[in-house]
Design a protein around this motif. Structure first.
Motif, PDB file in Angstrom:
ATOM      1  N   ILE A   1       0.856  -1.186   0.000  1.00 33.18           N
ATOM      2  CA  ILE A   1       0.000   0.000   0.000  1.00 33.18           C
ATOM      3  C   ILE A   1       0.887   1.229   0.000  1.00 33.18           C
ATOM      4  CG2 ILE A   1      -1.795   1.257   1.246  1.00 33.18           C
ATOM      5  CD1 ILE A   1      -2.418  -1.559   2.565  1.00 33.18           C
ATOM      6  N   SER A   2       0.699   2.081  -0.978  1.00 36.31           N
ATOM      7  CA  SER A   2       1.463   3.317  -1.087  1.00 36.31           C
ATOM      8  C   SER A   2       0.612   4.458  -0.546  1.00 36.31           C
ATOM      9  CB  SER A   2       1.834   3.584  -2.539  1.00 36.31           C
ATOM     10  OG  SER A   2       2.460   4.837  -2.664  1.00 36.31           O
ATOM     11  N   VAL A   3       1.180   5.234   0.385  1.00 34.66           N
ATOM     12  CA  VAL A   3       0.488   6.395   0.947  1.00 34.66           C
ATOM     13  C   VAL A   3       1.242   7.636   0.496  1.00 34.66           C
ATOM     14  CG1 VAL A   3      -0.189   7.597   3.049  1.00 34.66           C
ATOM     15  CG2 VAL A   3      -0.322   5.106   2.949  1.00 34.66           C
ATOM     16  N   THR A   4       0.528   8.547  -0.179  1.00 33.94           N
ATOM     17  CA  THR A   4       1.092   9.816  -0.595  1.00 33.94           C
ATOM     18  C   THR A   4       0.685  10.866   0.422  1.00 33.94           C
ATOM     19  OG1 THR A   4       0.901   9.160  -2.905  1.00 33.94           O
ATOM     20  CG2 THR A   4       1.239  11.507  -2.464  1.00 33.94           C
ATOM     21  N   PHE A   5       1.680  11.538   1.000  1.00 33.07           N
ATOM     22  CA  PHE A   5       1.441  12.518   2.049  1.00 33.07           C
ATOM     23  C   PHE A   5       1.235  13.906   1.456  1.00 33.07           C
ATOM     24  CE2 PHE A   5       3.955   9.108   3.937  1.00 33.07           C
ATOM     25  CZ  PHE A   5       3.112   8.743   4.972  1.00 33.07           C
ATOM     26  N   ASN A   6       0.729  14.823   2.258  1.00 30.66           N
ATOM     27  CA  ASN A   6       0.454  16.189   1.808  1.00 30.66           C
ATOM     28  C   ASN A   6       1.691  16.924   1.317  1.00 30.66           C
ATOM     29  OD1 ASN A   6      -2.287  16.051   2.340  1.00 30.66           O
ATOM     30  ND2 ASN A   6      -2.026  16.734   4.442  1.00 30.66           N
ATOM     31  N   ASP A   7       2.858  16.575   1.850  1.00 28.86           N
ATOM     32  CA  ASP A   7       4.074  17.267   1.439  1.00 28.86           C
ATOM     33  C   ASP A   7       4.644  16.722   0.130  1.00 28.86           C
ATOM     34  OD1 ASP A   7       5.095  14.832   2.224  1.00 28.86           O
ATOM     35  OD2 ASP A   7       6.372  15.629   3.814  1.00 28.86           O
ATOM     36  N   GLY A   8       3.951  15.781  -0.489  1.00 29.03           N
ATOM     37  CA  GLY A   8       4.379  15.241  -1.780  1.00 29.03           C
ATOM     38  C   GLY A   8       5.185  13.961  -1.682  1.00 29.03           C
ATOM     39  N   THR A   9       5.648  13.592  -0.505  1.00 28.36           N
ATOM     40  CA  THR A   9       6.398  12.353  -0.342  1.00 28.36           C
ATOM     41  C   THR A   9       5.432  11.179  -0.272  1.00 28.36           C
ATOM     42  OG1 THR A   9       6.397  12.488   2.075  1.00 28.36           O
ATOM     43  CG2 THR A   9       8.246  13.527   0.916  1.00 28.36           C
ATOM     44  N   SER A  10       5.968  10.006  -0.489  1.00 29.01           N
ATOM     45  CA  SER A  10       5.149   8.809  -0.358  1.00 29.01           C
ATOM     46  C   SER A  10       5.964   7.708   0.300  1.00 29.01           C
ATOM     47  CB  SER A  10       4.618   8.355  -1.715  1.00 29.01           C
ATOM     48  OG  SER A  10       5.676   7.960  -2.544  1.00 29.01           O
ATOM     49  N   GLU A  11       5.284   6.810   0.959  1.00 27.56           N
ATOM     50  CA  GLU A  11       5.904   5.662   1.603  1.00 27.56           C
ATOM     51  C   GLU A  11       5.091   4.425   1.276  1.00 27.56           C
ATOM     52  OE1 GLU A  11       6.882   5.780   5.749  1.00 27.56           O
ATOM     53  OE2 GLU A  11       7.466   7.882   5.629  1.00 27.56           O
ATOM     54  N   GLU A  12       5.770   3.307   1.269  1.00 28.77           N
ATOM     55  CA  GLU A  12       5.092   2.047   1.020  1.00 28.77           C
ATOM     56  C   GLU A  12       4.945   1.289   2.336  1.00 28.77           C
ATOM     57  OE1 GLU A  12       5.886  -1.882  -1.597  1.00 28.77           O
ATOM     58  OE2 GLU A  12       6.120   0.056  -2.608  1.00 28.77           O
ATOM     59  N   PHE A  13       3.733   0.908   2.629  1.00 23.02           N
ATOM     60  CA  PHE A  13       3.393   0.135   3.816  1.00 23.02           C
ATOM     61  C   PHE A  13       2.971  -1.258   3.376  1.00 23.02           C
ATOM     62  CE2 PHE A  13       2.637   4.489   5.041  1.00 23.02           C
ATOM     63  CZ  PHE A  13       2.890   4.551   6.400  1.00 23.02           C
ATOM     64  N   THR A  14       3.028  -2.196   4.294  1.00 22.65           N
ATOM     65  CA  THR A  14       2.374  -3.480   4.066  1.00 22.65           C
ATOM     66  C   THR A  14       0.988  -3.371   4.696  1.00 22.65           C
ATOM     67  OG1 THR A  14       3.138  -4.453   6.142  1.00 22.65           O
ATOM     68  CG2 THR A  14       4.559  -4.747   4.200  1.00 22.65           C
ATOM     69  N   GLY A  15       0.106  -4.249   4.294  1.00 24.29           N
ATOM     70  CA  GLY A  15      -1.219  -4.269   4.901  1.00 24.29           C
ATOM     71  C   GLY A  15      -1.140  -4.490   6.396  1.00 24.29           C
ATOM     72  N   ALA A  16      -0.205  -5.336   6.827  1.00 25.21           N
ATOM     73  CA  ALA A  16      -0.051  -5.620   8.257  1.00 25.21           C
ATOM     74  C   ALA A  16       0.328  -4.359   9.033  1.00 25.21           C
ATOM     75  CB  ALA A  16       0.995  -6.708   8.464  1.00 25.21           C
ATOM     76  N   GLN A  17       1.187  -3.506   8.462  1.00 21.49           N
ATOM     77  CA  GLN A  17       1.585  -2.269   9.145  1.00 21.49           C
ATOM     78  C   GLN A  17       0.391  -1.324   9.302  1.00 21.49           C
ATOM     79  OE1 GLN A  17       4.779  -1.347   6.355  1.00 21.49           O
ATOM     80  NE2 GLN A  17       6.214  -1.275   8.084  1.00 21.49           N
ATOM     81  N   LEU A  18      -0.378  -1.137   8.226  1.00 23.58           N
ATOM     82  CA  LEU A  18      -1.532  -0.252   8.317  1.00 23.58           C
ATOM     83  C   LEU A  18      -2.613  -0.851   9.210  1.00 23.58           C
ATOM     84  CD1 LEU A  18      -2.020   1.370   4.810  1.00 23.58           C
ATOM     85  CD2 LEU A  18      -1.292   2.430   6.921  1.00 23.58           C
ATOM     86  N   ASN A  19      -2.750  -2.162   9.215  1.00 23.91           N
ATOM     87  CA  ASN A  19      -3.725  -2.802  10.097  1.00 23.91           C
ATOM     88  C   ASN A  19      -3.386  -2.536  11.555  1.00 23.91           C
ATOM     89  OD1 ASN A  19      -5.010  -3.786   7.843  1.00 23.91           O
ATOM     90  ND2 ASN A  19      -4.164  -5.846   8.029  1.00 23.91           N
ATOM     91  N   ALA A  20      -2.096  -2.572  11.901  1.00 24.95           N
ATOM     92  CA  ALA A  20      -1.676  -2.284  13.273  1.00 24.95           C
ATOM     93  C   ALA A  20      -1.965  -0.823  13.633  1.00 24.95           C
ATOM     94  CB  ALA A  20      -0.192  -2.592  13.455  1.00 24.95           C
ATOM     95  N   ILE A  21      -1.732   0.094  12.706  1.00 24.73           N
ATOM     96  CA  ILE A  21      -2.026   1.512  12.930  1.00 24.73           C
ATOM     97  C   ILE A  21      -3.533   1.701  13.119  1.00 24.73           C
ATOM     98  CG2 ILE A  21      -1.982   3.806  11.856  1.00 24.73           C
ATOM     99  CD1 ILE A  21       0.663   2.867  10.483  1.00 24.73           C
ATOM    100  N   TYR A  22      -4.324   1.017  12.310  1.00 20.41           N
ATOM    101  CA  TYR A  22      -5.791   1.065  12.412  1.00 20.41           C
ATOM    102  C   TYR A  22      -6.254   0.533  13.768  1.00 20.41           C
ATOM    103  CZ  TYR A  22     -10.683  -0.030  11.297  1.00 20.41           C
ATOM    104  OH  TYR A  22     -12.052  -0.126  11.306  1.00 20.41           O
TER     105      TYR A  22
END
Length: 86
Positions: free
Chosen positions: A24-45
């Motif tokens: 999962i790629s997340v593009t931030f407001n400052d224009g940068t982006s990072e790639e997460f795994t589903g497991a990482q975002l699930n933990a944040i959720y």
């Protein structure tokens, strides 16, 4: 790959868990982006849901112990910031 965009307040829309191995790629407001795994975002959720429940005096299943409140254990927006994928 799933692409998500951070909104103006710093949140992404996430109503459910993603498959753990999904990229999962997340593009931030400052224009940068990072790639997460589903497991990482699930933990944040899961952390966001726990904080929501604690802040609203709900039990672990999302139910209120006061008689007039309806159960509400879902959130739709999760706060993210650059550097969380590391």
């Amino acid at each position: 790959m799933i692409n998500l965009q951070q909104d103006a307040e710093g949140f992404i829309r996430m109503k459910r868990h993603f498959p753990a191995s999904t990229a999962i790629s997340v593009t931030f407001n400052d224009g940068t982006s990072e790639e997460f795994t589903g497991a990482q975002l699930n933990a944040i959720y899961d952390d966001a849901v726990a904080a929501y429940r604690a802040g609203n005096h709900l039990d672990a299943k999302g139910f209120s112990r006061t008689p007039k409140m309806q159960p509400s254990h879902k959130i739709e927006f999760v706060a993210v910031h650059p550097g969380m994928a590391k």
